[in-house]
Write a protein that holds these residues in place. Structure first.
Motif, PDB file in Angstrom:
ATOM      1  N   CYS A 144      -7.745   0.349 -14.086  1.00  0.00           N
ATOM      2  CA  CYS A 144      -6.304   0.621 -14.126  1.00  0.00           C
ATOM      3  C   CYS A 144      -5.890   1.498 -12.955  1.00  0.00           C
ATOM      4  O   CYS A 144      -4.825   1.319 -12.376  1.00  0.00           O
ATOM      5  CB  CYS A 144      -5.950   1.307 -15.457  1.00  0.00           C
ATOM      6  N   ASN A 145      -6.758   2.438 -12.586  1.00  0.00           N
ATOM      7  CA  ASN A 145      -6.450   3.311 -11.459  1.00  0.00           C
ATOM      8  C   ASN A 145      -6.375   2.516 -10.158  1.00  0.00           C
ATOM      9  O   ASN A 145      -5.542   2.790  -9.290  1.00  0.00           O
ATOM     10  CB  ASN A 145      -7.508   4.408 -11.349  1.00  0.00           C
ATOM     11  N   ILE A 161      -5.485  -0.570  -9.833  1.00  0.00           N
ATOM     12  CA  ILE A 161      -4.237  -1.322  -9.844  1.00  0.00           C
ATOM     13  C   ILE A 161      -3.075  -0.434  -9.422  1.00  0.00           C
ATOM     14  O   ILE A 161      -2.221  -0.822  -8.613  1.00  0.00           O
ATOM     15  CB  ILE A 161      -3.988  -1.921 -11.246  1.00  0.00           C
ATOM     16  N   ILE A 162      -3.044   0.776  -9.976  1.00  0.00           N
ATOM     17  CA  ILE A 162      -1.967   1.713  -9.616  1.00  0.00           C
ATOM     18  C   ILE A 162      -2.028   2.052  -8.135  1.00  0.00           C
ATOM     19  O   ILE A 162      -1.005   2.090  -7.441  1.00  0.00           O
ATOM     20  CB  ILE A 162      -2.068   2.992 -10.472  1.00  0.00           C
ATOM     21  N   GLY A 219      -3.264   0.221  -5.779  1.00  0.00           N
ATOM     22  CA  GLY A 219      -2.832  -0.953  -5.027  1.00  0.00           C
ATOM     23  C   GLY A 219      -1.321  -1.077  -4.982  1.00  0.00           C
ATOM     24  O   GLY A 219      -0.735  -1.396  -3.939  1.00  0.00           O
ATOM     25  N   ILE A 220      -0.659  -0.806  -6.104  1.00  0.00           N
ATOM     26  CA  ILE A 220       0.807  -0.872  -6.150  1.00  0.00           C
ATOM     27  C   ILE A 220       1.420   0.166  -5.223  1.00  0.00           C
ATOM     28  O   ILE A 220       2.384  -0.111  -4.495  1.00  0.00           O
ATOM     29  CB  ILE A 220       1.300  -0.681  -7.599  1.00  0.00           C
ATOM     30  N   VAL A 221       0.852   1.385  -5.249  1.00  0.00           N
ATOM     31  CA  VAL A 221       1.371   2.455  -4.387  1.00  0.00           C
ATOM     32  C   VAL A 221       1.212   2.083  -2.917  1.00  0.00           C
ATOM     33  O   VAL A 221       2.126   2.287  -2.103  1.00  0.00           O
ATOM     34  CB  VAL A 221       0.653   3.781  -4.688  1.00  0.00           C
ATOM     35  N   VAL A 271       1.022  -0.938  -1.582  1.00  0.00           N
ATOM     36  CA  VAL A 271       1.974  -2.007  -1.248  1.00  0.00           C
ATOM     37  C   VAL A 271       3.374  -1.452  -1.057  1.00  0.00           C
ATOM     38  O   VAL A 271       4.098  -1.831  -0.120  1.00  0.00           O
ATOM     39  CB  VAL A 271       1.952  -3.084  -2.356  1.00  0.00           C
ATOM     40  N   CYS A 272       3.773  -0.525  -1.924  1.00  0.00           N
ATOM     41  CA  CYS A 272       5.102   0.089  -1.807  1.00  0.00           C
ATOM     42  C   CYS A 272       5.240   0.876  -0.506  1.00  0.00           C
ATOM     43  O   CYS A 272       6.275   0.813   0.173  1.00  0.00           O
ATOM     44  CB  CYS A 272       5.367   0.996  -3.009  1.00  0.00           C
TER      45      CYS A 272
END
Length: 225
Positions: free
Chosen positions: A196-197, A199-200, A202-204, A206-207
């Motif tokens: 889960c970490n 994934i988070i 990765g989202i950060v 990308v943003c």
């Protein structure tokens, strides 16, 4: 340091974030109470003794072996008898054996439910101990080699964190010592508990990249003024 304020039982979990160990603490009102008190079946002759207790009492051996089909639950009277007579009860199934030693019994009021369902999953074998209810003390589960294979890592599911946490526990000669109830998982390889970490993160990333590209596209027209 743990200071008891009343009688009861609890579990202390010590963790360094990756590895954890659990100690069960049981506090009685009087130290002599569990030993000197007698069961209802012994103090009141009008109370009928259970069939299973009668079978256990009639067995002169120190270690009494029964089949899982014969034992729906191990009651307080049976636990008390095992403790007072220093006997061991072994409950066998086609996948495991559950061992309850009288010397390891601390709290007679906590029954033992011997049915343990082993579930094979892609990352290991899971099973629920004692239907999630408190144990009377330390018990042992002996697994058959064909079912458990080479279980190297033992995890206990943490309901609060909603994830499995690694225990400082080993399976010695296919036998596992358990003193706390819950859902366990045995795996040949270490579980990835940080997906889960990632994934988070990765989202950060990308943003941030998206924001940086947007800034460059907007600001570059002013670079040559």
């Amino acid at each position: 340091i743990v200071t008891a304020k009343a009688s009861g039982s609890s579990s202390v979990i010590i963790s360094n974030g990756d590895l954890q160990t659990i100690v069960t603490i049981i506090v009685n009102q009087l130290k002599s109470e569990p030993i000197e008190s007698v069961s209802n079946s012994e103090s009141n002759p009008e109370v009928e003794e259970s069939r299973l207790l009668t079978v256990i009492k009639s067995n002169p051996e120190e270690t009494i072996t029964l089949q899982l089909e014969e034992v729906e639950e191990v009651t307080s009277d049976i636990l008390r008898y095992l403790y007072e007579n220093n006997k061991t009860l072994v409950i066998e199934s086609n996948q495991y054996s559950l061992v309850i030693a009288g010397k390891d019994i601390i709290n007679f009021e906590n029954k033992v439910f011997p049915n343990v369902e082993l579930k094979q999953e892609k990352d290991g074998t899971t099973f629920l101990i004692n239907e999630g209810k408190n144990l009377p003390g330390r018990i042992y589960v002996r697994f058959y080699e064909s079912d458990m294979k080479n279980g190297k890592y033992i995890y206990l599911y943490n309901d609060g964190k909603e994830k499995y946490e690694l225990l400082n526990t080993k399976i010695r000669q296919r036998e596992m010592e358990i003193d706390i109830t819950g859902t366990y998982k045995i795996s040949e390889s270490k579980l990835n508990t940080f997906h889960c970490n990632f994934i988070i993160i990765g989202i950060v990333v990308v943003c941030l990249l998206g924001g940086g590209i947007t800034y460059i596209c907007v600001a570059k027209k002013y670079w040559f003024w």
